[in-house]
Scaffold this motif. Structure first.
Motif, PDB file in Angstrom:
ATOM      1  N   LYS A 294       0.852  -1.188   0.000  1.00 21.84           N
ATOM      2  CA  LYS A 294       0.000   0.000   0.000  1.00 21.84           C
ATOM      3  C   LYS A 294       0.889   1.240   0.000  1.00 21.84           C
ATOM      4  N   LYS A 295       0.505   2.229  -0.792  1.00 18.94           N
ATOM      5  CA  LYS A 295       1.309   3.448  -0.892  1.00 18.94           C
ATOM      6  C   LYS A 295       0.391   4.615  -1.183  1.00 18.94           C
ATOM      7  N   LYS A 296       0.689   5.746  -0.553  1.00 21.20           N
ATOM      8  CA  LYS A 296       0.011   6.999  -0.875  1.00 21.20           C
ATOM      9  C   LYS A 296       1.085   7.971  -1.330  1.00 21.20           C
ATOM     10  N   ARG A 297       0.948   8.426  -2.539  1.00 15.88           N
ATOM     11  CA  ARG A 297       1.998   9.257  -3.120  1.00 15.88           C
ATOM     12  C   ARG A 297       2.107  10.598  -2.398  1.00 15.88           C
TER      13      ARG A 297
ATOM     14  N   GLY B   5       4.600   9.853   2.084  1.00 19.92           N
ATOM     15  CA  GLY B   5       5.574   9.066   2.831  1.00 19.92           C
ATOM     16  C   GLY B   5       4.950   7.818   3.443  1.00 19.92           C
ATOM     17  N   TYR B   6       3.796   7.382   2.948  1.00 18.48           N
ATOM     18  CA  TYR B   6       3.100   6.223   3.488  1.00 18.48           C
ATOM     19  C   TYR B   6       3.348   5.024   2.596  1.00 18.48           C
TER      20      TYR B   6
END
Length: 173
Positions: free
Chosen positions: A76-79, A82-83
């Motif tokens: 999982k990544k949120k652009r 920094g997640y």
């Protein structure tokens, strides 16, 4: 001959001598297991569809081994935030081989018989849990508020929706 059967919450199209990976079964390796929730049976041009299951149909299988499936990566990544989270998962599986498909004449499962008996006993249980009459029970303080409200409705007392338990007991006495 093939069948669509529900095994461990999933539907599978199975044939005789086919190996299938299913969610982990609570059966030991080498033991036989039977599934009576058969939804469809196809034999050449003849197809039998259950509503929802076919009565008397059964699929028997043998548990070969218990194992873990391939690793699945969950990323999982949120652009620009920094997640980033990375998780892995390996599903517990059982490998079974289908030994026999019976279209009819199989013995009914014990679970189905138990459900039928429970349905017969359920109406009796509802009658017993109904609110006891005031004549039968002298101590109204042991009754629940719902039972007291039912008794008040039966006697025709108005405004019971806002009454507390003590007020209901006083009104019924």
């Amino acid at each position: 001959m093939y069948a669509v059967v529900e095994i461990a919450g999933h539907q599978f199209k199975v044939e005789k001598d086919q190996k299938v990976f299913v969610n982990r079964l609570q059966t030991e390796e080498g033991k036989k297991v039977s599934f009576d929730n058969v939804l469809l049976i196809g034999d050449g041009d003849k197809v039998t569809v259950g509503a929802p299951a076919i009565d008397g149909a059964q699929v028997s299988a043998k548990v070969l081994k218990h194992l873990k499936g391939d690793k699945v990566i969950v990323f999982k990544k949120k652009r620009r935030k920094g997640y980033r989270v990375k998780n892995g998962h390996r599903q517990y599986l059982s490998e079974i081989v289908i030994e026999n498909i019976v279209a009819s004449g199989a013995k009914p499962a014990k679970k189905a018989e138990a459900k039928k008996e429970a349905k017969k006993e359920a109406p009796k249980a509802k009658a017993e849990t109904a609110a006891p009459k005031a004549e039968e029970t002298q101590d109204l303080s042991k009754l629940t508020v719902a039972q007291l409200k039912e008794m008040a409705k039966a006697k025709g007392i108005e405004g019971i929706s806002s009454m507390k338990k003590a007020d209901l007991i006083a009104a019924l006495s």
